[in-house]
Write a protein that holds these residues in place. Structure first.
Motif, PDB file in Angstrom:
ATOM      1  N   GLU A 196       0.830  -1.199   0.000  1.00  0.00           N
ATOM      2  CA  GLU A 196       0.000   0.000   0.000  1.00  0.00           C
ATOM      3  C   GLU A 196       0.871   1.258   0.000  1.00  0.00           C
ATOM      4  O   GLU A 196       0.566   2.244  -0.679  1.00  0.00           O
ATOM      5  CB  GLU A 196      -0.927   0.002   1.205  1.00  0.00           C
ATOM      6  CG  GLU A 196      -1.872   1.176   1.229  1.00  0.00           C
ATOM      7  CD  GLU A 196      -2.813   1.153   2.419  1.00  0.00           C
ATOM      8  OE1 GLU A 196      -3.413   2.205   2.669  1.00  0.00           O
ATOM      9  OE2 GLU A 196      -2.935   0.122   3.086  1.00  0.00           O
ATOM     10  N   HIS A 208       2.084   1.928  -3.457  1.00  0.00           N
ATOM     11  CA  HIS A 208       1.013   2.521  -4.261  1.00  0.00           C
ATOM     12  C   HIS A 208       0.945   4.035  -4.024  1.00  0.00           C
ATOM     13  O   HIS A 208       0.874   4.809  -4.971  1.00  0.00           O
ATOM     14  CB  HIS A 208      -0.338   1.878  -3.919  1.00  0.00           C
ATOM     15  CG  HIS A 208      -1.497   2.608  -4.522  1.00  0.00           C
ATOM     16  ND1 HIS A 208      -1.956   2.332  -5.776  1.00  0.00           N
ATOM     17  CD2 HIS A 208      -2.265   3.631  -4.059  1.00  0.00           C
ATOM     18  CE1 HIS A 208      -2.967   3.143  -6.056  1.00  0.00           C
ATOM     19  NE2 HIS A 208      -3.167   3.933  -5.020  1.00  0.00           N
ATOM     20  N   LEU A 215      -0.742  -1.905  -8.208  1.00  0.00           N
ATOM     21  CA  LEU A 215      -0.430  -1.979  -6.784  1.00  0.00           C
ATOM     22  C   LEU A 215      -1.691  -1.779  -5.955  1.00  0.00           C
ATOM     23  O   LEU A 215      -2.503  -0.902  -6.249  1.00  0.00           O
ATOM     24  CB  LEU A 215       0.594  -0.909  -6.410  1.00  0.00           C
ATOM     25  CG  LEU A 215       2.006  -1.118  -6.943  1.00  0.00           C
ATOM     26  CD1 LEU A 215       2.843   0.145  -6.721  1.00  0.00           C
ATOM     27  CD2 LEU A 215       2.664  -2.302  -6.273  1.00  0.00           C
ATOM     28  N   PRO A 216      -1.877  -2.576  -4.908  1.00  0.00           N
ATOM     29  CA  PRO A 216      -3.087  -2.425  -4.090  1.00  0.00           C
ATOM     30  C   PRO A 216      -3.075  -1.095  -3.311  1.00  0.00           C
ATOM     31  O   PRO A 216      -2.073  -0.689  -2.773  1.00  0.00           O
ATOM     32  CB  PRO A 216      -3.031  -3.607  -3.131  1.00  0.00           C
ATOM     33  CG  PRO A 216      -1.601  -4.051  -3.127  1.00  0.00           C
ATOM     34  CD  PRO A 216      -1.014  -3.660  -4.443  1.00  0.00           C
TER      35      PRO A 216
END
Length: 118
Positions: free
Chosen positions: A2, A5, A115-116
């Motif tokens: 995260e 991201h 990307l999450p």
């Protein structure tokens, strides 16, 4: 992941904010030293590109930060990816072969999509 991201999305948004602001407000004469292609597009198209970049920057960050309409963030990343995909042929057909930045921005937009976010 995260964190990755947010770093990539933040950097992409900052660059899009900077570039979009320049295209939206500067004259073609002042842009020419940085962007050799400005003479090949009409001024309204240049302003529209700047507006799209500004909207993309806002769309990358504001929806996830506010928790409202979060579907806009991947839509903004997709839009910025398509913008760079269109910029590459413009550079190549105009004799300006410097597409490294465009490729990096395209990769950043793709990374934001992959990307999450959390």
């Amino acid at each position: 992941m995260e964190l990755a991201h947010w770093i990539v999305a933040g950097l992409l948004a900052l660059f899009s904010l900077y570039s979009g602001t320049l295209k939206a407000v500067r004259s073609p004469d002042r842009l020419r030293p940085m962007m050799a292609w400005v003479d090949r597009v009409p001024l309204p198209a240049l302003r529209a590109l700047g507006a799209l970049e500004l909207l993309g920057a806002a769309g990358l960050l504001l929806p996830p930060l506010t928790g409202t309409a979060t579907w806009l963030a991947p839509a903004a990343a997709t839009g910025l990816l398509l913008l760079q995909a269109g910029a590459i042929p413009v550079h190549l057909t105009g004799g300006d072969r410097r597409i490294g930045l465009n490729l990096a921005l395209l990769a950043a937009a793709a990374a934001v999509l992959l990307l999450p976010a959390g």
